[in-house]
Motif scaffolding. Structure first.
Motif, short mmCIF file in Angstrom:
data_model
loop_
_atom_site.label_atom_id
_atom_site.label_comp_id
_atom_site.label_asym_id
_atom_site.label_seq_id
_atom_site.Cartn_x
_atom_site.Cartn_y
_atom_site.Cartn_z
N ALA A 1 49.41 12.58 -26.38
CA ALA A 1 51.22 12.55 -26.96
C ALA A 1 50.95 10.94 -26.91
CB ALA A 1 51.69 13.38 -26.86
N ALA A 2 51.13 10.32 -26.00
CA ALA A 2 51.47 9.08 -25.49
C ALA A 2 50.40 7.93 -24.84
CB ALA A 2 52.38 8.87 -24.24
N HIS A 3 49.57 8.50 -23.87
CA HIS A 3 48.77 7.53 -23.16
C HIS A 3 47.45 7.04 -24.28
CE1 HIS A 3 51.13 7.89 -19.97
NE2 HIS A 3 51.91 8.75 -20.41
N ILE A 4 47.45 7.50 -25.65
CA ILE A 4 46.05 6.79 -26.21
C ILE A 4 46.18 6.78 -27.50
CG2 ILE A 4 43.39 8.00 -27.42
CD1 ILE A 4 43.19 9.97 -24.56
N ALA A 5 46.26 5.15 -28.06
CA ALA A 5 46.73 5.01 -29.39
C ALA A 5 45.72 6.02 -30.25
CB ALA A 5 45.77 4.12 -29.47
N PRO A 6 46.82 6.14 -31.56
CA PRO A 6 46.97 6.98 -32.84
C PRO A 6 45.66 7.49 -33.08
CG PRO A 6 48.84 6.10 -32.81
CD PRO A 6 47.94 5.35 -31.90
N HIS A 7 45.16 5.54 -33.25
CA HIS A 7 43.35 5.73 -33.92
C HIS A 7 41.70 5.92 -33.29
CE1 HIS A 7 44.17 1.95 -31.75
NE2 HIS A 7 42.85 1.69 -32.02
N LEU A 8 42.12 6.76 -31.66
CA LEU A 8 40.73 6.09 -30.95
C LEU A 8 41.11 8.06 -30.50
CD1 LEU A 8 41.67 3.29 -28.44
CD2 LEU A 8 39.73 4.03 -30.39
N ARG A 9 42.50 8.79 -30.56
CA ARG A 9 42.26 10.41 -30.59
C ARG A 9 41.55 10.79 -31.16
NH1 ARG A 9 49.02 10.20 -31.29
NH2 ARG A 9 49.24 8.36 -30.09
N GLN A 10 41.69 11.79 -30.02
CA GLN A 10 39.60 12.81 -30.30
C GLN A 10 40.47 14.26 -29.88
OE1 GLN A 10 36.85 10.34 -29.11
NE2 GLN A 10 35.22 10.69 -31.48
N PRO A 11 41.45 14.93 -30.50
CA PRO A 11 42.15 15.87 -30.19
C PRO A 11 40.99 17.45 -29.59
CG PRO A 11 43.09 15.43 -31.74
CD PRO A 11 42.06 14.52 -31.97
N ASP A 12 39.68 17.10 -30.41
CA ASP A 12 38.86 18.60 -30.47
C ASP A 12 37.91 18.03 -28.77
OD1 ASP A 12 37.42 15.63 -31.39
OD2 ASP A 12 36.25 16.88 -31.88
N ARG A 13 38.11 17.19 -27.95
CA ARG A 13 37.46 16.53 -27.14
C ARG A 13 38.63 16.52 -25.61
NH1 ARG A 13 34.10 12.59 -28.19
NH2 ARG A 13 32.84 13.06 -30.91
N LEU A 14 37.75 16.86 -24.31
CA LEU A 14 38.37 17.32 -23.36
C LEU A 14 39.44 16.54 -22.84
CD1 LEU A 14 39.01 19.98 -21.02
CD2 LEU A 14 37.11 18.80 -19.92
N PHE A 15 38.47 15.60 -23.18
CA PHE A 15 39.61 13.88 -22.45
C PHE A 15 39.76 13.22 -23.72
CE2 PHE A 15 36.37 14.49 -19.36
CZ PHE A 15 37.21 14.55 -17.86
N GLY A 16 40.12 14.06 -24.56
CA GLY A 16 41.20 13.38 -25.47
C GLY A 16 40.91 11.75 -26.17
N GLY A 17 39.34 11.26 -26.35
CA GLY A 17 38.85 10.30 -27.36
C GLY A 17 38.86 9.02 -25.73
N VAL A 18 39.20 9.48 -24.41
CA VAL A 18 39.09 8.36 -23.62
C VAL A 18 38.40 7.54 -23.51
CG1 VAL A 18 39.36 7.59 -20.45
CG2 VAL A 18 41.09 9.66 -22.02
#
Length: 582
Positions: free
Chosen positions: A477-494
């Motif tokens: 929600a607040a710690h990954i830039a929108p264009h980098l988010r990957q909701p299907d990944r465990l770490f969300g796109g880190v």
């Protein structure tokens, strides 16, 4: 410092402190304890009479600013930081070299510039960088209009901490960006970017038709090369692996242009660049450190030139001469084996039982710290929220890595959510079940439905479940830039760099500093040095071959093996002689 002071030793400094009492009694006791510890450190290992009292040498050896590594002889970053600070205080007082505080004239141009920036709405946090630059300029009596690019470059190169170096760069950009609202004249050189003189290789764009040839080769690697009389596609690799191979191609082209072996921006094809003499010149200059960028490690250089050779061969040209050139350099003889630095790290880790205990306790230690930090998440500052999320990420990574030492690239691609996801969370009876599909593993050695069992150092199911429910939603929600988010990944796109940085900071604070890749070495080394070690088990955990594990991952304590061999021989001889006497 004059010549006489260079001849002073730490023993002289101790005598001076005991005689002159320059500190308060309580602080002096701490300072003397830290100074006397120097002779016990492996870096020195000599009496205090043989250690020179030199502040500049001390700073160069032990650094300044944030602690990035935990030297041998210290159990935590706080103990090292306190020791360094106290010894430095003693040296500073001994030589009277405390830096004079630069007082800002409220009417000078730098003060006016700062006021203008503040009026323009620049946050106070960003003005700190301008203060660093202004103080450096004041020390040399330079006004904003007199700052030249050469001076800025020198200030960046002389910066003794990463923070100071970044501050000077950031301040230059900030001043140039707001130049139109400033009431004082500023130099146009603030608009010229500055970098450390020796930095990473910045690759040039490939010209045509070389660019098209490289792209064709890249797609062929992804799909697999046609081999055999049936021309079936084999040895396909992932897009990420193919892109990594392309870095070798772009590096060799950039190095050839930098070495004046090619003219930049001229049309080039692979056939014009396949000359082995060109590659030999590139390798020699890189190994001698003649390029303006930071010299590459032999392992990295070997990978780049080997990918270049594969590109030449894949483009339909004979690459045998390139193979001979690469094999002629002695630096590449054992490049596929464990490097000396990694071997030394594994040996030190194997002999340090405190670090081994801290390593296996990482899941629990980080989990408890992360839970405490997340409890104050809603009311904390942005910095505290970022730190809580980072601890949660580190705890989740530790829970998996201490049970299944995946590569960091594989860990970040694990999917979560849904029946077909790689990470499945069940109840306490079934625990955490994990799968690594072949397409996210470097060499295709995947894991299928591996249950990560609860251990004394932490329960992977409990920690990952907590991360998924408490940390992951806030991370997305607040710690990954929108264009980098990957909701299907465990770490969300880190990102790779972010997780690597988080892990290094977390392990450093825990007293067992290591990189994510050193987790694999740590587990492999510990398991390989157990009596009756089975390399098949170690290879299965690492997702690699037994030969690779033996060659690249483990350090074996030969003295311990010799001792076990002597005991085994004594037992065999006893058994044989008893049978012979019967």
């Amino acid at each position: 410092m004059d010549t006489l002071k260079y001849m002073k030793t730490i023993a002289d400094m101790v005598h001076w402190i005991e005689t002159d009492n320059p500190f308060t009694p309580a602080f002096q006791k701490k300072v003397l304890g830290s100074v006397r510890k120097m002779k016990k450190l492996s870096h020195y290992g000599v009496p205090l009479e043989q250690i020179p009292a030199d502040l500049e040498v001390f700073d160069k050896t032990w650094g300044r600013g944030p602690v990035r590594q935990l030297p041998v002889g210290f159990k935590s970053t706080s103990s090292f930081s306190a020791w360094r600070s106290q010894v430095r205080s003693a040296l500073t007082a001994f030589f009277g070299t405390a830096k004079p505080v630069t007082t800002a004239d409220p009417d000078d141009n730098w003060s006016k510039l700062m006021t203008d920036l503040e009026t323009a709405g620049v946050p106070a946090k960003k003005l700190i960088a301008v203060t660093v630059l202004a103080n450096a300029a004041r020390q040399e009596s330079l006004a904003p209009i007199e700052v030249l690019h050469s001076w800025l470059q020198g200030a960046v190169d002389k910066a003794d901490t990463p923070g100071r170096h970044r501050s000077i760069k950031a301040a230059s950009k900030l001043i140039y960006k707001h130049r139109n609202v400033l009431s004082v004249e500023t130099s146009p050189d603030f608009g010229i970017p500055v970098q450390k003189s020796r930095t990473h290789c910045r690759r040039l764009a490939l010209p045509e038709p070389l660019s098209s040839e490289a792209e064709t080769w890249k797609q062929t690697r992804i799909q697999g090369e046609r081999k055999g009389h049936r021309r079936k596609r084999k040895s396909a690799c992932s897009p990420a692996r193919a892109e990594q191979a392309m870095r070798g191609v772009s590096y060799v082209y950039t190095a050839m242009v930098t070495a004046d072996l090619l003219q930049p921006e001229q049309a080039r094809s692979v056939s014009e660049m396949a000359n082995p003499e060109l590659l030999a010149e590139v390798i020699e200059q890189e190994l001698n450190g003649e390029f303006h960028w930071e010299p590459l490690q032999p392992t990295t250089l070997f990978e780049y030139v080997n990918n270049w050779k594969l590109f030449v061969r894949g483009s339909g040209h004979d690459a045998e001469a390139l193979t001979e050139v690469i094999s002629d350099f002695s630096e590449f003889e054992n490049v596929k084996s464990m490097s000396t630095s990694r071997r030394s790290w594994c040996e030190a880790f194997l002999l340090d039982h405190h670090k081994q205990a801290a390593f296996f306790n990482l899941p629990n230690a980080l989990f408890h710290k992360a839970k405490k930090a997340m409890q104050a998440y809603e009311t904390g500052s942005q910095r505290e929220k970022d730190a809580a999320i980072a601890l949660g990420i580190a705890a989740c990574a530790a829970a998996i890595w201490t049970s299944l030492p995946l590569r960091i690239s594989t860990l970040l691609q694990l999917t979560y959510g849904g029946e077909s996801a790689d990470v499945q969370l069940h109840g306490r009876r079934r625990g955490l079940v994990l799968t690594t599909p072949p397409d996210i593993v470097k060499n295709g050695y995947s894991h299928h439905y591996i249950t990560l069992l609860a251990k004394r150092g932490g329960d992977p199911q409990e920690i990952v479940s907590w991360f998924a429910h408490e940390v992951r939603p806030r991370l997305l929600a607040a710690h990954i830039a929108p264009h980098l988010r990957q909701p299907d990944r465990l770490f969300g796109g880190v990102s790779y760099a972010r997780l690597r940085s988080i892990w290094r900071d977390a392990t450093l604070s825990a007293g067992v500093p290591m990189t994510p890749h050193q987790v694999r070495h740590a587990l492999a080394t510990i398991m390989a040095n157990q009596p009756g070690a089975d390399y098949a088990i170690i290879a299965a955990l690492l997702g690699d071959t037994e030969a690779t594990v033996r060659k690249n991952y483990v350090f074996v304590d030969q003295a311990r093996k010799h001792e076990e061999g002597q005991k085994l021989l004594a037992q065999i001889q006893s058994n044989v002689l008893m049978r012979g006497a019967a």
